[in-house]
Scaffold this motif. Structure first.
Motif, mmCIF file in Angstrom:
data_model
loop_
_atom_site.group_PDB
_atom_site.id
_atom_site.type_symbol
_atom_site.label_atom_id
_atom_site.label_comp_id
_atom_site.label_asym_id
_atom_site.label_seq_id
_atom_site.Cartn_x
_atom_site.Cartn_y
_atom_site.Cartn_z
ATOM 1 N N LEU A 119 8.315 22.155 -48.211
ATOM 2 C CA LEU A 119 8.692 20.938 -47.518
ATOM 3 C C LEU A 119 8.418 21.113 -46.030
ATOM 4 N N VAL A 120 8.092 20.013 -45.364
ATOM 5 C CA VAL A 120 7.879 20.039 -43.917
ATOM 6 C C VAL A 120 8.820 19.020 -43.292
ATOM 7 N N TRP A 121 9.579 19.484 -42.281
ATOM 8 C CA TRP A 121 10.528 18.625 -41.582
ATOM 9 C C TRP A 121 10.155 18.577 -40.113
ATOM 10 N N SER A 122 10.279 17.412 -39.485
ATOM 11 C CA SER A 122 10.061 17.309 -38.037
ATOM 12 C C SER A 122 11.406 17.248 -37.327
ATOM 13 N N THR A 159 2.680 13.109 -42.820
ATOM 14 C CA THR A 159 2.433 14.486 -42.420
ATOM 15 C C THR A 159 3.629 15.373 -42.738
ATOM 16 N N VAL A 160 4.844 14.828 -42.603
ATOM 17 C CA VAL A 160 6.045 15.573 -42.952
ATOM 18 C C VAL A 160 6.811 14.815 -44.025
ATOM 19 N N ASP A 161 7.737 15.521 -44.686
ATOM 20 C CA ASP A 161 8.516 14.940 -45.769
ATOM 21 C C ASP A 161 9.844 14.366 -45.296
ATOM 22 N N TYR A 162 10.423 15.004 -44.277
ATOM 23 C CA TYR A 162 11.711 14.583 -43.739
ATOM 24 C C TYR A 162 11.671 14.732 -42.224
ATOM 25 N N SER A 163 12.529 13.975 -41.538
ATOM 26 C CA SER A 163 12.551 14.036 -40.081
ATOM 27 C C SER A 163 13.982 13.989 -39.578
ATOM 28 N N ARG A 164 14.272 14.846 -38.601
ATOM 29 C CA ARG A 164 15.555 14.767 -37.912
ATOM 30 C C ARG A 164 15.261 14.354 -36.477
ATOM 31 N N ALA A 165 15.217 13.052 -36.266
ATOM 32 C CA ALA A 165 14.906 12.483 -34.957
ATOM 33 C C ALA A 165 16.175 11.914 -34.345
ATOM 34 N N GLY A 166 16.067 11.390 -33.121
ATOM 35 C CA GLY A 166 17.202 10.744 -32.492
ATOM 36 C C GLY A 166 17.364 9.331 -33.022
ATOM 37 N N ASP A 167 17.867 8.441 -32.184
ATOM 38 C CA ASP A 167 18.105 7.066 -32.626
ATOM 39 C C ASP A 167 16.818 6.339 -32.981
ATOM 40 N N GLU A 168 15.692 7.013 -32.822
ATOM 41 C CA GLU A 168 14.419 6.404 -33.215
ATOM 42 C C GLU A 168 14.421 5.994 -34.690
ATOM 43 N N TYR A 169 15.192 6.696 -35.508
ATOM 44 C CA TYR A 169 15.254 6.295 -36.920
ATOM 45 C C TYR A 169 15.817 4.886 -37.050
ATOM 46 N N TYR A 170 16.775 4.548 -36.181
ATOM 47 C CA TYR A 170 17.364 3.202 -36.167
ATOM 48 C C TYR A 170 16.398 2.192 -35.556
ATOM 49 N N TYR A 171 15.769 2.566 -34.432
ATOM 50 C CA TYR A 171 14.822 1.657 -33.789
ATOM 51 C C TYR A 171 13.660 1.343 -34.728
ATOM 52 N N ALA A 172 13.192 2.351 -35.448
ATOM 53 C CA ALA A 172 12.080 2.135 -36.371
ATOM 54 C C ALA A 172 12.503 1.249 -37.540
#
Length: 398
Positions: free
Chosen positions: A44-47, A93-106
């Protein structure tokens, strides 16, 4: 108003650039990605955020436990910008992401995501540990309160709308605006060096983490505390950061024994796309919970990954079906949580269905405003800044 540009690069380009930050302790064992007996792929690849941040350290600890105990090779792809962390998830490119509030904005198609290249994305929360984040200053800076930030060199985080919104909220709490400070464009990862050199007078970060602890070991620092309960001081926060609360923290970098500060509390969740296989997500969540003992205590915030402590209420983005299934099995999912989750899922479906028509009817200059107008009329609910607001702090470089 933040004075930076708003260029939006292509997703493929960003994904390739972010791949330069790929890191991992072990090589992949298979190229076919087949699931093993535990229901998880072999790789798995996580960002996530850059090496040394508390967010990265927590995720690395979990990834190492999954590698050692489940045989899953987890690689971490790092990026210093919200777009850099999230674009690789959207483009595969990745399977999972731990980003900031960008997950909400997106999810909502807000700010830099209100562009033809983006629009509202079908994202889901997988696991949502809570954390504490605040504004740090040097003790010799003369800054003892948020009001004291007036005229100071204040960071504008490059390509990080989520943090810039919080920085604006801090200023508003002190009765200030962006026009009351000297704006200093800087990347998230450059803040510590910037504070040390005097380029900036304050920085935003997790209250724990190896890099912030190192800073506190060589400089006397203090966290500004949000002690005033007056609602008027938080008047813009619902617009700027609807997923944030204020919590008291002890044991932060530079804090003496018994010292505490009231800072922001919110989740930087592990997220994925809605189409991600529910069985895989269910098995991943199970593995995170069942292997807790193997990473508990490895970082100051690792305990926040425990089942009893993670956020279970879908506030602005729904949980993935696989996570919901696990919550149900453990008896921590209620009818009310399911109702909220389904409402958010329906909201996302309606937004993604309507987006192409709004794009077609809009020009580049009025797309964001038209999109917010459509949501205000058709959705009649939360999910973005009030009509007439504008963000200009999304300079997506790199």
């Amino acid at each position: 108003m933040i004075r930076t540009s708003g260029r939006i690069p292509r997703l493929a380009t960003l994904g390739a650039a972010a791949a330069l930050g790929l890191s991992g302790c072990t090589p992949a064992t298979s190229d076919d990605g087949r699931a093993g007996a535990n229901g998880l792929p072999q790789q798995l690849v996580w960002s996530t955020y850059n090496v040394g941040t508390g967010t990265y350290n927590d995720l690395a600890a979990v990834a190492n436990a999954l590698t050692g105990e489940e045989g899953v090779q987890v690689r971490l792809m790092t990026a210093d910008t919200g777009i850099g962390r999230l674009a690789p998830l959207v483009n595969g490119t990745v399977d999972y992401s731990r980003a900031g509030d960008e997950y909400y904005y997106a999810y909502e198609g807000l700010y830099e995501f209100a562009s033809p290249e983006w629009g509202p994305q079908d994202l889901r929360m997988v696991w949502a540990p809570l954390g504490n984040y605040g504004l740090l200053v040097r003790e010799d800076s003369g800054i003892d309160s948020y009001e004291d930030l007036e005229g100071k060199r204040f960071p504008v985080l490059t390509a990080s709308t989520s943090i810039n919104n919080k920085m604006e909220g801090f200023l508003n709490y002190g009765g200030l605006t962006w026009d009351d400070v000297e704006q200093v464009p800087i990347s998230y990862g450059e803040q510590i060096a910037g504070l040390e050199s005097g380029q900036i007078d304050a920085l935003y970060q997790n209250v724990v983490g190896s890099n912030i602890e190192e800073l506190a070991s060589t400089h006397d620092v203090t966290w500004l505390s949000l002690d005033d309960p007056d609602p008027a001081r938080y008047g813009t926060w619902e617009e700027l950061m609807p997923m944030v609360t204020v919590g008291e923290v002890t044991g932060g970098a530079g804090m003496a024994e018994g010292e505490s500060a009231r800072v922001l509390e919110y989740t930087i969740p592990l997220t994925t796309t809605g189409e991600r296989d529910a069985d895989e997500v269910h098995h991943l969540v199970r593995a995170i919970v069942e292997n807790y003992e193997h990473y508990a205590g490895t970082t100051p915030d690792a305990e926040q990954f425990h089942l009893e402590k993670v956020l279970k209420e879908p506030l602005v983005v729904p949980f993935h079906e696989g996570t919901v299934r696990y919550f149900e099995e453990r008896g921590v999912w209620t009818e009310e949580l399911e109702r909220k989750n389904q409402e958010l899922i329906e909201r996302g479906e309606r937004m993604r269905e309507a987006w192409p028509g709004v794009v077609e009817a809009s020009g580049e200059e009025d797309l964001a405003a038209n999109w917010e107008a459509w949501k205000a009329t058709e959705l009649n609910g939360p999910g973005g800044p009030a009509e007439g607001t504008k963000d200009e702090g999304t300079d997506d470089e790199d």
